[in-house]
Design an enzyme around this catalytic site. Sequence first.
Site, mmCIF file in Angstrom:
data_model
loop_
_atom_site.group_PDB
_atom_site.id
_atom_site.type_symbol
_atom_site.label_atom_id
_atom_site.label_comp_id
_atom_site.label_asym_id
_atom_site.label_seq_id
_atom_site.Cartn_x
_atom_site.Cartn_y
_atom_site.Cartn_z
ATOM 1 C CB SER A 162 -0.906 0.027 1.226
ATOM 2 O OG SER A 162 -1.754 -1.086 1.248
HETATM 3 N N1 SAH Z 1 -0.825 -4.737 4.154
HETATM 4 C C1 SAH Z 1 -0.101 -4.824 2.912
HETATM 5 C C2 SAH Z 1 -1.055 -4.688 1.761
HETATM 6 C C3 SAH Z 1 -1.002 -5.839 0.851
HETATM 7 S S1 SAH Z 1 -2.157 -5.746 -0.489
HETATM 8 C C4 SAH Z 1 1.001 -3.791 2.879
HETATM 9 O O1 SAH Z 1 1.726 -3.658 3.802
HETATM 10 O O2 SAH Z 1 1.235 -3.138 1.913
HETATM 11 C C5 SAH Z 1 -3.466 -6.759 0.079
HETATM 12 C C6 SAH Z 1 -3.141 -8.190 0.372
HETATM 13 O O3 SAH Z 1 -4.370 -8.844 0.731
HETATM 14 C C7 SAH Z 1 -2.593 -8.991 -0.800
HETATM 15 O O4 SAH Z 1 -1.320 -9.491 -0.453
HETATM 16 C C8 SAH Z 1 -3.606 -10.143 -0.995
HETATM 17 O O5 SAH Z 1 -3.018 -11.365 -1.350
HETATM 18 C C9 SAH Z 1 -4.257 -10.209 0.378
HETATM 19 N N2 SAH Z 1 -5.590 -10.828 0.447
HETATM 20 C C10 SAH Z 1 -6.619 -10.737 -0.449
HETATM 21 N N3 SAH Z 1 -7.664 -11.442 -0.005
HETATM 22 C C11 SAH Z 1 -7.319 -12.004 1.193
HETATM 23 C C12 SAH Z 1 -7.997 -12.835 2.128
HETATM 24 N N4 SAH Z 1 -9.240 -13.264 1.940
HETATM 25 N N5 SAH Z 1 -7.324 -13.190 3.260
HETATM 26 C C13 SAH Z 1 -6.054 -12.770 3.481
HETATM 27 N N6 SAH Z 1 -5.364 -11.989 2.609
HETATM 28 C C14 SAH Z 1 -5.990 -11.597 1.492
#
Ligand code: SAH
Length: 206
Positions: free
Chosen positions: A52
Amino acid sequence: MLDKQLERRGIRDRRVLSAMAEIPRELFVPESVRAQAYNDEPVNIGYGQTISQPYMVALMAQCLELTGSETVLEVGGGCGYHAAVLASLAAKVVSVEIVPELAEEGRRNLEAAGFGEKVVVVAGDGSEGYADLAPYDAISVAAAAPAVLDKILGQLTDPGRAVIPIGSMDEQELVLVRKSQGTTTSRVVTRCRFVPLRGGGGWRAG
Ligand code: SAH
């Protein structure tokens, strides 16, 4: 990053600002995109996922008003950066990530950055929360949900706070949910764009 991307846009929580100043964001992204680690935008981390934008991580953390004693659930751990920020603001973080390779990478990054003890990384579907370690004083969802996630909110303490991007797959509103004295209220913080929440409580895309 602190001045231009965060303070000027209204991030005032000193603890959030110092956590973001201290945690080396470049250590959490793949080597190929290291030069872009502090860009004012989401950056690809592989597997179709992103880390993000720094401002969004700061804003979500600020909304949770953490004081240091909380247990926090993060849904969508990705490469672990956001979990590291939450871990330096709270007592414990449970971070659930659905892509097993990313969960493994997140775990490695968090350990390398010294957060191994404070963060439990769970590989699996977090769209219905993570009941085994519930309840949570705060919940941070980092992927876009189609609607308010009742199952997840059932794992929130009273009082408690949660931030969740809610809307379509392309565009959402970041919603802050507050539970207090048996009542749940919510308000829109800002418009946002997250990758879709997959799994049973999300878009079911697998
Ligand atoms: N918190 C992260 C953001 C990652 S983007 C950061 O530090 O930047 C969002 C993430 O959510 C992705 O890695 C994706 O694989 C995950 N995701 C999507 N659906 C999910 C679910 N049902 N359970 C757990 N993770 C999920």
